[in-house]
Design a protein around this motif. Structure first.
Motif, mmCIF file in Angstrom:
data_model
loop_
_atom_site.group_PDB
_atom_site.id
_atom_site.type_symbol
_atom_site.label_atom_id
_atom_site.label_comp_id
_atom_site.label_asym_id
_atom_site.label_seq_id
_atom_site.Cartn_x
_atom_site.Cartn_y
_atom_site.Cartn_z
ATOM 1 N N TYR A 1 0.861 -1.202 -0.014
ATOM 2 C CA TYR A 1 0.062 -0.188 0.018
ATOM 3 C C TYR A 1 0.809 1.232 0.007
ATOM 4 C CZ TYR A 1 -3.170 -3.703 1.479
ATOM 5 O OH TYR A 1 -4.077 -4.919 1.231
ATOM 6 N N TYR A 2 2.115 1.062 -0.118
ATOM 7 C CA TYR A 2 3.145 2.119 -0.161
ATOM 8 C C TYR A 2 3.305 2.678 -1.688
ATOM 9 C CZ TYR A 2 3.817 0.830 4.607
ATOM 10 O OH TYR A 2 3.468 0.204 5.996
ATOM 11 N N GLN A 3 2.907 2.112 -2.532
ATOM 12 C CA GLN A 3 3.248 2.130 -3.916
ATOM 13 C C GLN A 3 2.171 3.346 -4.520
ATOM 14 O OE1 GLN A 3 3.962 -2.233 -4.685
ATOM 15 N NE2 GLN A 3 3.788 -0.987 -6.842
ATOM 16 N N LYS A 4 2.721 4.138 -5.308
ATOM 17 C CA LYS A 4 1.909 5.352 -5.894
ATOM 18 C C LYS A 4 2.246 5.189 -7.375
ATOM 19 C CE LYS A 4 2.384 8.391 -1.915
ATOM 20 N NZ LYS A 4 3.549 7.429 -1.138
ATOM 21 N N VAL A 5 0.922 5.581 -8.279
ATOM 22 C CA VAL A 5 1.149 5.824 -9.598
ATOM 23 C C VAL A 5 1.474 7.120 -9.871
ATOM 24 C CG1 VAL A 5 0.084 5.562 -11.758
ATOM 25 C CG2 VAL A 5 -0.804 3.993 -10.029
ATOM 26 N N GLN B 1 -1.086 -1.858 9.086
ATOM 27 C CA GLN B 1 -1.021 -0.389 9.009
ATOM 28 C C GLN B 1 -2.542 0.010 8.563
ATOM 29 O OE1 GLN B 1 0.565 -1.350 4.569
ATOM 30 N NE2 GLN B 1 0.584 0.736 4.840
ATOM 31 N N THR B 2 -2.805 1.110 8.870
ATOM 32 C CA THR B 2 -4.133 1.588 8.521
ATOM 33 C C THR B 2 -4.331 2.273 6.945
ATOM 34 O OG1 THR B 2 -4.344 2.256 10.841
ATOM 35 C CG2 THR B 2 -5.920 3.085 9.065
ATOM 36 N N VAL B 3 -5.490 1.468 6.173
ATOM 37 C CA VAL B 3 -5.333 1.677 4.799
ATOM 38 C C VAL B 3 -6.886 2.090 4.576
ATOM 39 C CG1 VAL B 3 -5.229 0.929 2.420
ATOM 40 C CG2 VAL B 3 -3.523 0.206 4.160
ATOM 41 N N GLU C 1 3.647 5.345 13.054
ATOM 42 C CA GLU C 1 2.944 4.803 11.564
ATOM 43 C C GLU C 1 2.996 5.817 10.246
ATOM 44 O OE1 GLU C 1 -0.761 2.878 9.520
ATOM 45 O OE2 GLU C 1 -0.679 2.431 11.374
ATOM 46 N N ALA C 2 3.042 7.129 10.720
ATOM 47 C CA ALA C 2 3.355 8.192 9.872
ATOM 48 C C ALA C 2 4.892 8.027 9.506
ATOM 49 C CB ALA C 2 3.015 9.343 10.379
ATOM 50 N N GLN C 3 5.780 7.772 10.425
ATOM 51 C CA GLN C 3 6.954 7.422 9.942
ATOM 52 C C GLN C 3 7.488 6.375 9.214
ATOM 53 O OE1 GLN C 3 8.607 8.010 14.059
ATOM 54 N NE2 GLN C 3 9.580 10.222 13.772
ATOM 55 N N VAL C 4 6.732 5.349 9.318
ATOM 56 C CA VAL C 4 6.549 4.247 8.666
ATOM 57 C C VAL C 4 6.298 4.515 7.177
ATOM 58 C CG1 VAL C 4 5.734 1.780 8.232
ATOM 59 C CG2 VAL C 4 6.524 2.317 10.631
ATOM 60 N N ASN C 5 5.390 5.283 7.011
ATOM 61 C CA ASN C 5 4.986 5.731 5.897
ATOM 62 C C ASN C 5 5.889 6.398 5.043
ATOM 63 O OD1 ASN C 5 2.479 4.412 5.734
ATOM 64 N ND2 ASN C 5 1.267 6.254 6.796
ATOM 65 N N SER D 1 11.706 12.411 8.236
ATOM 66 C CA SER D 1 10.681 12.188 9.270
ATOM 67 C C SER D 1 10.757 12.132 10.710
ATOM 68 C CB SER D 1 9.727 11.041 8.722
ATOM 69 O OG SER D 1 10.465 10.014 9.074
ATOM 70 N N LEU D 2 12.191 11.722 11.056
ATOM 71 C CA LEU D 2 12.524 11.493 12.350
ATOM 72 C C LEU D 2 12.635 12.867 13.344
ATOM 73 C CD1 LEU D 2 15.548 9.157 11.750
ATOM 74 C CD2 LEU D 2 13.255 8.371 12.474
ATOM 75 N N THR D 3 12.254 12.340 14.667
ATOM 76 C CA THR D 3 12.260 13.744 15.238
ATOM 77 C C THR D 3 13.867 14.017 15.928
ATOM 78 O OG1 THR D 3 12.291 12.378 17.436
ATOM 79 C CG2 THR D 3 10.046 12.978 16.417
ATOM 80 N N LYS D 4 14.106 15.082 16.525
ATOM 81 C CA LYS D 4 15.402 15.566 16.787
ATOM 82 C C LYS D 4 15.831 14.582 17.789
ATOM 83 C CE LYS D 4 17.861 19.383 18.640
ATOM 84 N NZ LYS D 4 18.020 19.187 20.173
ATOM 85 N N ASN D 5 15.100 14.011 18.976
ATOM 86 C CA ASN D 5 15.183 13.169 19.960
ATOM 87 C C ASN D 5 15.689 11.801 19.070
ATOM 88 O OD1 ASN D 5 15.475 12.050 22.280
ATOM 89 N ND2 ASN D 5 13.516 11.789 22.531
ATOM 90 N N GLN D 6 14.944 11.371 18.154
ATOM 91 C CA GLN D 6 15.121 9.929 17.622
ATOM 92 C C GLN D 6 16.715 10.183 17.020
ATOM 93 O OE1 GLN D 6 11.883 9.917 15.315
ATOM 94 N NE2 GLN D 6 10.621 8.297 16.381
ATOM 95 N N ILE D 7 16.837 11.018 16.272
ATOM 96 C CA ILE D 7 18.178 11.295 15.648
ATOM 97 C C ILE D 7 19.296 11.227 16.450
ATOM 98 C CG2 ILE D 7 19.631 12.829 14.289
ATOM 99 C CD1 ILE D 7 17.221 13.534 12.500
ATOM 100 N N GLU D 8 19.141 11.968 17.736
ATOM 101 C CA GLU D 8 20.275 11.841 18.846
ATOM 102 C C GLU D 8 20.317 10.643 19.297
ATOM 103 O OE1 GLU D 8 18.845 15.066 21.327
ATOM 104 O OE2 GLU D 8 19.519 16.748 20.151
ATOM 105 N N THR D 9 19.253 9.949 19.548
ATOM 106 C CA THR D 9 19.333 8.557 20.367
ATOM 107 C C THR D 9 20.105 7.598 19.134
ATOM 108 O OG1 THR D 9 17.305 9.048 21.352
ATOM 109 C CG2 THR D 9 18.149 6.513 21.196
ATOM 110 N N LEU D 10 19.708 7.561 17.772
ATOM 111 C CA LEU D 10 20.465 6.871 16.913
ATOM 112 C C LEU D 10 22.041 7.145 16.880
ATOM 113 C CD1 LEU D 10 17.797 6.731 14.062
ATOM 114 C CD2 LEU D 10 18.529 4.754 15.499
ATOM 115 N N GLU D 11 22.091 8.498 16.778
ATOM 116 C CA GLU D 11 23.456 8.883 16.581
ATOM 117 C C GLU D 11 24.366 8.576 17.804
ATOM 118 O OE1 GLU D 11 23.263 12.917 15.437
ATOM 119 O OE2 GLU D 11 23.557 12.557 13.414
#
Length: 311
Positions: A27-31, A182-184, A237-241, A268-278
Motif C-alpha cells: 500500500y506504499y506504492q503510488k502511480v 497499517q491503516t489503509v 506509523e506516519a514515520q513508517v509511511n 521524518s525523524l524527530t530531533k530526539n530520535q536522531i540524537e538517540t540513533l547517533e
C-alpha cells in the motif's frame, strides 16, 4: 558472527516502474501517471547511482549488477527479497508473491558475487513453494538479528508462517512471529514486509510498536529485543509511511557503523530520535523519492547484504 557487513549487492534497474503485480498488497506504492515510464526509470537510475556513490564514499564495498533487457522486471532494484547471503557460505533463494518478480532470480547475479571474491558453498532453495502459492520474501519478510540468532517475521501474504519456521530450522534462528498492520482507508491491513516497520542494528532496534496490534505479541517482541540489550527506538506509523523503518546498518571504512536510510525517512525523524540513533551509529541518507513512490520500497530493500566467506 557480526550484525553489519561491509559488502552490499545492488541491482541497477532498466525497467523500473510501479509494479502492478505487487501493488495489490503493497500500500506504499503510488502511480506517477504524469511521468513517462522512461522518465520514471531515468529518475530511479539517477537516485540509484547517487546512492551507490554515497555508500562507496564511506567505504562500503558495493557490488553493482546491471539488470538485463531479457525480462520485464520492474522491481529488480530490490534484490534482498529473492536472495540472502550468510557467513557459512549458504545462500537462500526465496519464493516471490509476484510472478514477474520470480524472473529476478539469476545465476549471473550469484556469479557476480563470486567474481567479487566470495565463496558460495551451498544454496538452500525455497522457490518450489511458489507452486503451492506460499511465499517468504527474503530479508524483506525476515529481519535477522544475526548475532543473537533471532529472526523476526510479521506474517503477511508474502510471509508464510510454516515456511518461515522451516527457514529458522535450516539457518538456526529462533523465530519471533507477530502480526504487523497499517491503516489503509480506515482499515487495518497486514504490512507486506517486516523490514518496512523494523530494523535491527548492532546495539539498537528501530521499530513501529503501534503496528503490532496484539498486546501479547508486542510485549514478546519488546522482550526479545530487550533481552539482547537493544536500545528500542519506537517510530510512528506516519514515520513508517516515510520509510523510517526501512533502514539498514552497514560497515564503512575502518569498521565504522552507518545506518543507511532515505532522505524522506531521515526528514521524518524527530530531533530526539536522531540524537538517540547517533549515540549508536553514524547516519547516511540519500534521496530515493521516485523509487519509494513507484516501488513502495526504500533504502534497505535495495541492499542485499553479503556475509559470505572470502574466496
Amino acid at each position: 558472527m557480526k550484525q553489519a557487513t561491509n559488502t552490499i549487492l545492488m541491482v541497477r534497474p532498466i525497467h523500473f516502474r510501479m509494479n502492478e503485480q505487487t501493488a495489490v498488497n503493497n500500500y506504499y506504492q503510488k502511480v506517477m501517471a504524469e511521468l513517462l515510464p522512461q522518465t520514471v526509470n531515468a529518475k530511479a537510475q539517477q537516485e540509484f547511482d547517487t546512492y551507490v556513490n554515497k555508500l562507496r564514499g564511506i567505504g562500503v564495498q558495493v557490488i553493482v549488477v546491471q539488470d538485463t533487457e531479457e525480462f520485464d522486471t520492474p522491481d529488480s532494484i530490490f534484490p534482498n527479497n529473492w536472495v540472502s547471503f550468510h557467513e557459512n557460505g549458504d545462500v537462500g533463494l526465496y519464493p516471490m508473491f509476484a510472478e514477474n518478480r520470480r524472473l529476478e532470480r539469476s545465476e549471473d547475479i550469484l556469479e557476480a558475487v563470486e567474481n567479487s571474491g566470495f565463496t558460495i558453498n551451498n544454496i538452500i532453495d525455497y522457490t518450489d513453494a511458489e507452486d503451492e502459492h506460499v511465499f517468504l520474501e527474503g530479508t524483506g519478510s525476515i529481519v535477522l538479528d544475526r548475532v543473537n540468532r533471532k529472526a523476526y517475521c510479521a506474517l503477511s501474504p508474502r510471509a508464510d508462517e510454516d515456511l518461515f519456521i522451516e527457514f529458522c530450522e535450516d539457518f538456526e534462528y529462533l523465530p519471533v512471529i507477530f502480526n504487523a498492520n497499517q491503516t489503509v482507508n480506515g482499515e487495518r491491513k497486514a504490512i507486506y514486509h517486516t523490514n518496512v516497520m523494523m530494523c535491527i542494528g548492532e546495539t539498537f532496534a528501530v521499530i513501529c510498536l503501534s503496528c503490532i496490534d496484539d498486546k501479547k505479541e508486542r510485549r514478546n517482541v519488546i522482550g526479545q529485543l530487550k533481552e539482547d540489550g537493544k536500545d528500542i527506538i519506537d517510530i510512528t506509523e506516519a514515520q513508517v509511511n516515510n520509510f523510517a523503518g526501512n533502514m539498514l546498518q552497514v560497515k564503512g571504512a575502518n569498521d565504522i557503523g552507518y545506518l543507511i536510510m532515505s532522505q524522506a525517512a531521515y526528514d521524518s525523524l524527530t530531533k530526539n530520535q536522531i540524537e538517540t540513533l547517533e549515540k549508536h551509529t553514524q547516519i547516511l541518507s540519500s534521496s530515493l523519492d521516485t523509487i519509494e513512490a513507484c516501488g513502495g520500497g526504500s533504502a534497505r530493500c535495495m541492499m542485499a547484504e553479503v556475509f559470505l566467506p572470502k574466496a
